[in-house]
Enzyme design. Structure first.
Site, mmCIF file in Angstrom:
data_model
loop_
_atom_site.group_PDB
_atom_site.id
_atom_site.type_symbol
_atom_site.label_atom_id
_atom_site.label_comp_id
_atom_site.label_asym_id
_atom_site.label_seq_id
_atom_site.Cartn_x
_atom_site.Cartn_y
_atom_site.Cartn_z
ATOM 1 C CG ASP A 79 -2.183 0.817 0.943
ATOM 2 O OD1 ASP A 79 -3.271 0.222 0.872
ATOM 3 O OD2 ASP A 79 -2.070 2.058 0.762
ATOM 4 C CE LYS A 94 -5.524 2.173 4.072
ATOM 5 N NZ LYS A 94 -6.077 1.714 2.782
ATOM 6 C CB THR A 126 -16.173 -3.439 -8.370
ATOM 7 O OG1 THR A 126 -16.339 -4.273 -7.235
ATOM 8 C CG2 THR A 126 -17.425 -3.470 -9.231
ATOM 9 C CB CYS A 163 -20.674 -1.531 -3.052
ATOM 10 S SG CYS A 163 -19.166 -1.917 -2.141
ATOM 11 C CE LYS A 188 -23.334 -3.883 6.042
ATOM 12 N NZ LYS A 188 -22.954 -4.953 5.100
ATOM 13 N NE ARG A 248 -16.020 4.166 1.656
ATOM 14 C CZ ARG A 248 -15.250 3.189 1.161
ATOM 15 N NH1 ARG A 248 -14.576 3.381 0.059
ATOM 16 N NH2 ARG A 248 -15.160 2.035 1.787
HETATM 17 C C1 UGA Z 1 -22.319 -4.973 -1.134
HETATM 18 C C2 UGA Z 1 -22.676 -6.425 -1.541
HETATM 19 O O1 UGA Z 1 -23.663 -6.940 -0.641
HETATM 20 C C3 UGA Z 1 -21.445 -7.323 -1.514
HETATM 21 O O2 UGA Z 1 -21.784 -8.616 -1.996
HETATM 22 C C4 UGA Z 1 -20.357 -6.710 -2.409
HETATM 23 O O3 UGA Z 1 -19.158 -7.467 -2.366
HETATM 24 C C5 UGA Z 1 -20.046 -5.302 -1.921
HETATM 25 O O4 UGA Z 1 -21.252 -4.502 -1.968
HETATM 26 C C6 UGA Z 1 -18.987 -4.695 -2.813
HETATM 27 O O5 UGA Z 1 -19.244 -4.512 -4.006
HETATM 28 O O6 UGA Z 1 -17.842 -4.516 -2.372
HETATM 29 P P1 UGA Z 1 -21.965 -3.704 1.208
HETATM 30 O O7 UGA Z 1 -22.035 -2.444 0.391
HETATM 31 O O8 UGA Z 1 -20.836 -3.879 2.151
HETATM 32 O O9 UGA Z 1 -21.907 -5.000 0.220
HETATM 33 O O10 UGA Z 1 -23.290 -3.787 2.065
HETATM 34 P P2 UGA Z 1 -24.713 -4.521 1.984
HETATM 35 O O11 UGA Z 1 -24.827 -5.397 3.153
HETATM 36 O O12 UGA Z 1 -24.965 -5.111 0.667
HETATM 37 O O13 UGA Z 1 -25.687 -3.281 2.234
HETATM 38 C C7 UGA Z 1 -25.739 -2.179 1.348
HETATM 39 C C8 UGA Z 1 -26.803 -1.201 1.769
HETATM 40 O O14 UGA Z 1 -28.099 -1.762 1.611
HETATM 41 C C9 UGA Z 1 -26.730 -0.756 3.228
HETATM 42 O O15 UGA Z 1 -26.921 0.638 3.295
HETATM 43 C C10 UGA Z 1 -27.860 -1.493 3.907
HETATM 44 O O16 UGA Z 1 -28.364 -0.829 5.025
HETATM 45 C C11 UGA Z 1 -28.890 -1.529 2.784
HETATM 46 N N1 UGA Z 1 -29.886 -2.621 2.916
HETATM 47 C C12 UGA Z 1 -29.494 -3.917 2.882
HETATM 48 C C13 UGA Z 1 -31.231 -2.292 3.028
HETATM 49 O O17 UGA Z 1 -31.618 -1.098 3.047
HETATM 50 N N2 UGA Z 1 -32.160 -3.306 3.124
HETATM 51 C C14 UGA Z 1 -31.791 -4.619 3.090
HETATM 52 O O18 UGA Z 1 -32.691 -5.491 3.169
HETATM 53 C C15 UGA Z 1 -30.426 -4.925 2.976
#
Ligand code: UGA
Length: 466
Positions: free
Chosen positions: A30, A35, A120, A280, A340, A347
């Site tokens: 890195d 970091k 990605t 993401c 979350k 972000r």
């Molecule tokens: C997401 C994907 O789930 C991963 O599979 C992927 O690898 C990752 O992006 C990435 O591209 O690196 P992430 O962004 O960490 O993962 O979080 P998620 O758990 O998918 O949640 C994303 C958002 O959706 C959060 O703000 C969460 O609160 C919201 N969410 C999730 C809802 O509003 N309702 C739901 O039922 C589930």
């Protein structure tokens, strides 16, 4: 296997720790000196449940360095895990290309390497990267032998270790068998589930060894965007239904329960709320639309998923306006800043948008989060937000409490005690954590997402109730 990992963000660092736990020989690169300093001092620079614990066990086996030349020449496999931030409506692959270029400059000409891109990236990036590497070899006057593969990552923040040790699938997109074999060998302990589970991460009951999906690089790259976009639109769909539920006095949690039992639909990612954020979905849906625009192809479903998502944040502000008539001078407590639970990542966090809007409308904001206050303070620099580590302090003479992130510690709060301290005990439950019945029994006026607006209207107009 000797592995070089370029980039120690969420994906890179998690991958380094997981691969080291599986006894691979990992060197992580890195350029961020701060970091690296933390990592050398034994501190994990991200908030991710369980990772510090696992890092403590393997950190002496991982080499952290700013120097690609220290990591790459002796490695068999190079994983690129650098960021691809949004730029001009598309994913910026500059760091990926730069990493590939630096790798090619230090490869031994007479050895074979597999270079796999976990970041990605838009369709076509792998093949483009292969060309960059060829050019570098040509400039060096050597033949070189690097097989480029796509190995998209599907881990979720907050569940990163779980998703790495017990994934649903592993995807490899490559044009040559050698690269597929190297990655199959790397992931063999996971594919066959032959490793001893870390004590903090037991194998989930009923978990079956994951399949390895092998395909061509373009399809693997597209697959990652399609997966994230599908999940994003599943959430947007239930949020759209939630809005209609409010109009017709239905309860979206009941609807989601009922449709989720259909095995073709499934119950996960059907929780209506304030909408998705993070690094993401907002970026990847935008990048997918960017690729589509370049290809002169319309993607109205993806566009609609984004429109519904960003409208959803505004709905929280509207609900507060409906309840409090005016926001000017009102004190509002915010529960949750991270996008979350189980992360300090803010972000594209809905909370930040909502806070800025409320302040614009003249509200006084107090905010709590178990771990994201420091990041939020930085992001909201210049906005008059009072941050507190104590949930109780949010409610003192407050006019409304808004639950934005469904942290576990918000799921069992003493609602009665909180409501008592408030000026007007409105609870805007942006994640439908509580039932209207339990919140109301504790003295709150409850306003959820997709749960009949009749109640909301009567509170707004009959202030004698308060
Ligand atoms: C997401 C994907 O789930 C991963 O599979 C992927 O690898 C990752 O992006 C990435 O591209 O690196 P992430 O962004 O960490 O993962 O979080 P998620 O758990 O998918 O949640 C994303 C958002 O959706 C959060 O703000 C969460 O609160 C919201 N969410 C999730 C809802 O509003 N309702 C739901 O039922 C589930």
């Amino acid at each position: 296997m000797k592995v070089a990992i370029i980039g120690t963000g969420y994906v890179g660092l998690t991958t380094a720790v997981v691969l080291a736990t599986l006894n691979h020989d990992v060197t992580a690169v890195d350029t961020d000196k701060g970091k690296l300093g933390l990592l050398h001092a034994g501190k994990v620079p991200i908030h991710e449940p369980g990772i510090q614990n696992l890092f403590d066990k393997v950190r002496h086996t991982i080499c952290f360095t700013p120097d690609v030349a220290e990591a790459v020449p002796e490695a068999e496999l190079i994983l690129i895990t650098v960021g691809t931030p949004l730029k001009n409506g598309g994913a910026n692959t500059r760091f990926v290309k730069q990493a590939a270029l630096e790798v090619a400059q230090v490869c031994h000409p007479d050895r074979h390497y597999t270079l796999a891109i976990k970041s990605t990236v838009p369709t076509g990036t792998n093949r483009h990267v292969a060309k960059i590497i060829e050019k570098v070899f040509a400039a060096r006057g050597v033949r070189g032998n690097v097989s480029v593969a796509s190995n998209p990552e599907f881990l979720q923040e907050g569940l990163a270790l779980q998703g790495s040790f017990y994934p649903d699938r592993i995807v490899v997109g490559a044009d040559c068998e050698e690269a597929v074999n190297t990655l199959r060998c790397l992931y063999q302990p996971i594919l066959e589930q032959t490793f001893d589970s870390p004590s903090s991460l037991p194998r989930p009951a009923g978990y079956q060894p994951p399949p390895m999906v092998t395909t061509d690089p373009n399809s693997a790259e597209m697959l990652k965007y399609a997966a994230n976009t599908f999940l994003a639109l599943k959430i947007s769909f239930i949020n759209e239904i939630a809005g209609l539920c409010e109009k017709v006095s239905a309860d979206v949690t009941e609807v989601a329960r009922g449709i989720g039992l259909d095995s073709r639909i499934g119950p996960r990612f059907l929780n209506a709320g304030v909408g998705w954020g993070g690094s993401c979905y907002p970026k990847d849906t935008a990048a997918l639309l960017g690729v589509a625009a370049q290809s002169e192809y319309a993607m109205p479903i993806t566009e609609a998923a984004r429109t519904v998502n960003f409208r959803q944040r505004g709905r929280i502000v509207e609900k507060l306006q409906d309840a409090l008539i005016t926001l000017k001078g009102k004190t509002i407590g915010i529960l949750g800043l991270a996008f979350k639970p189980n992360t300090d990542d803010i972000r594209e966090a809905p909370a930040l948008y909502i806070i800025r809007q409320l302040i614009k409308e003249g509200a006084n904001i107090r905010a709590h989060d178990p771990v994201a206050i420091q990041n939020a303070r930085h992001a909201l620099n210049g906005f008059p937000v009072v941050f507190t580590n104590n949930v109780c302090e949010l409610t003192h003479k407050a006019d409304a409490l808004v639950l934005i992130t469904d942290w576990e510690e918000y799921q069992n709060m003493d609602l009665k005690a909180l409501a008592k301290r408030m000026n007007t005990p409105f609870l805007i439950d942006g994640r439908n954590v509580y039932t209207p019945q339990e919140a109301e029994a504790a003295g709150f006026h409850y306003i959820g997402i997709g749960r009949s607006s009749d109640r909301v209207r009567s509170y707004a107009f009959d202030k004698s109730e308060l």
